[in-house]
Enzyme design. Sequence first.
Site, mmCIF file in Angstrom:
data_model
loop_
_atom_site.group_PDB
_atom_site.id
_atom_site.type_symbol
_atom_site.label_atom_id
_atom_site.label_comp_id
_atom_site.label_asym_id
_atom_site.label_seq_id
_atom_site.Cartn_x
_atom_site.Cartn_y
_atom_site.Cartn_z
ATOM 1 N N HIS A 62 -0.967 29.834 -30.265
ATOM 2 C CA HIS A 62 -1.663 28.878 -29.397
ATOM 3 C C HIS A 62 -2.869 29.521 -28.716
ATOM 4 O O HIS A 62 -2.801 30.657 -28.241
ATOM 5 C CB HIS A 62 -0.703 28.362 -28.327
ATOM 6 C CG HIS A 62 -1.345 27.484 -27.291
ATOM 7 N ND1 HIS A 62 -1.937 26.287 -27.597
ATOM 8 C CD2 HIS A 62 -1.505 27.649 -25.949
ATOM 9 C CE1 HIS A 62 -2.418 25.736 -26.497
ATOM 10 N NE2 HIS A 62 -2.177 26.547 -25.482
ATOM 11 N N SER A 63 -3.998 28.786 -28.693
ATOM 12 C CA SER A 63 -5.182 29.172 -27.926
ATOM 13 C C SER A 63 -5.639 30.590 -28.277
ATOM 14 O O SER A 63 -6.002 30.867 -29.413
ATOM 15 C CB SER A 63 -4.875 29.025 -26.430
ATOM 16 O OG SER A 63 -6.040 29.151 -25.655
ATOM 17 N N TYR A 64 -5.610 31.517 -27.300
ATOM 18 C CA TYR A 64 -6.058 32.892 -27.557
ATOM 19 C C TYR A 64 -5.151 33.602 -28.557
ATOM 20 O O TYR A 64 -5.557 34.569 -29.204
ATOM 21 C CB TYR A 64 -6.110 33.686 -26.250
ATOM 22 C CG TYR A 64 -6.983 34.921 -26.326
ATOM 23 C CD1 TYR A 64 -8.340 34.859 -26.023
ATOM 24 C CD2 TYR A 64 -6.459 36.149 -26.710
ATOM 25 C CE1 TYR A 64 -9.150 35.986 -26.105
ATOM 26 C CE2 TYR A 64 -7.258 37.285 -26.786
ATOM 27 C CZ TYR A 64 -8.604 37.190 -26.489
ATOM 28 O OH TYR A 64 -9.403 38.308 -26.569
#
Length: 415
Positions: free
Chosen positions: A288-290
């Site tokens: 997720h995300s980073y």
Amino acid sequence: MLGNHLHSILFIVWINMAQLGGKEEQEKTTALKDLLSRIDLDELMKKDEPPFNFPNNLEEFEYAFNEKGQLRHIKTGDPFVFNYREDLHRWNQKRYEALGEIITKHVYELLEKECNMKKEILPVDATDDEPKSFIYVTEDALSNPDKLLVLIHGSGVVRAGQWARRLIINEDLDSGTQIPFIKRAVEEGYGVIVLNPNENYIEVEKTKKQTEPSPDSSDEPAEKRERKDEKETKKRRDFYEKYRNPQQETETEQIPIRENSSPEEHAVYVWDNFISKSSAKNIFFVAHSYGGLSFVELMIQREAEVKSKVCAVALTDSVHNVWHQEAGKSILEWMQEHCCNWVSSAEPLDTAVETMLPDCTRVSAGTERHELTSWKSFHSIFKYFTDAFEAQNCEAKPTTTVTTRSANRIKHEEL
């Protein structure tokens, strides 16, 4: 409010003083001291924010998770209230952060008790006195011969087992933690490894150092006066700060964890020491995300290994950038075949979303909220993994024909 207003007035007076020099400055200093002497500073401090003394567990906070996994007040049944005290935003924020630390420990307990996971200390050869981190693994994480699922959360305050602290506190455990992913994976025969990419250092209190130089008898009188003025200015600043902000926070320094001092470094370290050593023929990632950026960095540094072991990657609103990260053509081609990114979008779930980046398929997560993308795409992700697993194993099956008596007879007849 009165205290804050007086603080503002005193601050303006002090700034004006700092801009003046010589005799006029001394007169201003005297005037300020006279003004301060007329104010009951103890009373002024009482009207400022309360002490940062917060409970150490959920019970003392008077909150608990109900049967739906929602955080509710024990007595009123109300959701968590951020603005517990009006006009005290900093205090409210500190209270929220204190609750967040308790939530982190609570999630760790759930990983161990509900998901039967265990901690693995990092670095694997850590000495007793060096900073350490950890990850969570299921018992069969390295021994499962078929499938391994690796979970990587994004940046910020979240720790192992979480997608978003905000969701855990304001929504529920299902949407904010990785626990549904872990339980579903175990049910479907996966081993699981949960990374902890934000645990990069420990904080220790700074030791007091003598910062003021000792007087030098060889200095000229003018220089001595200049140093004396600097000391006086520092004293006034410290005096003002003491009463403007009576709660001085402890100064700390960060000591990095060896070979795990950044999310990217952590991902590579866990790959080298755990994931790459697993028996699983098919490895799957949810990032997720980073966490997506960390996976791409892992791909860049361990390209051949990742290609040989990873079956499919589900990204959720990943912030990776293959151009900035300088991913090569071979990586882009592999990602196009093996990665899918569920992005925040107003479009219905799994609707194709156009992109300018030539890396992987992008589809809608069915929500415009970044932190919800993992939870909203939960079922789609596992379907994607199942399809990839079946396709991989169909391709891996041997194509040699088994010779039978009837087959031999047919061949003779054809001859």
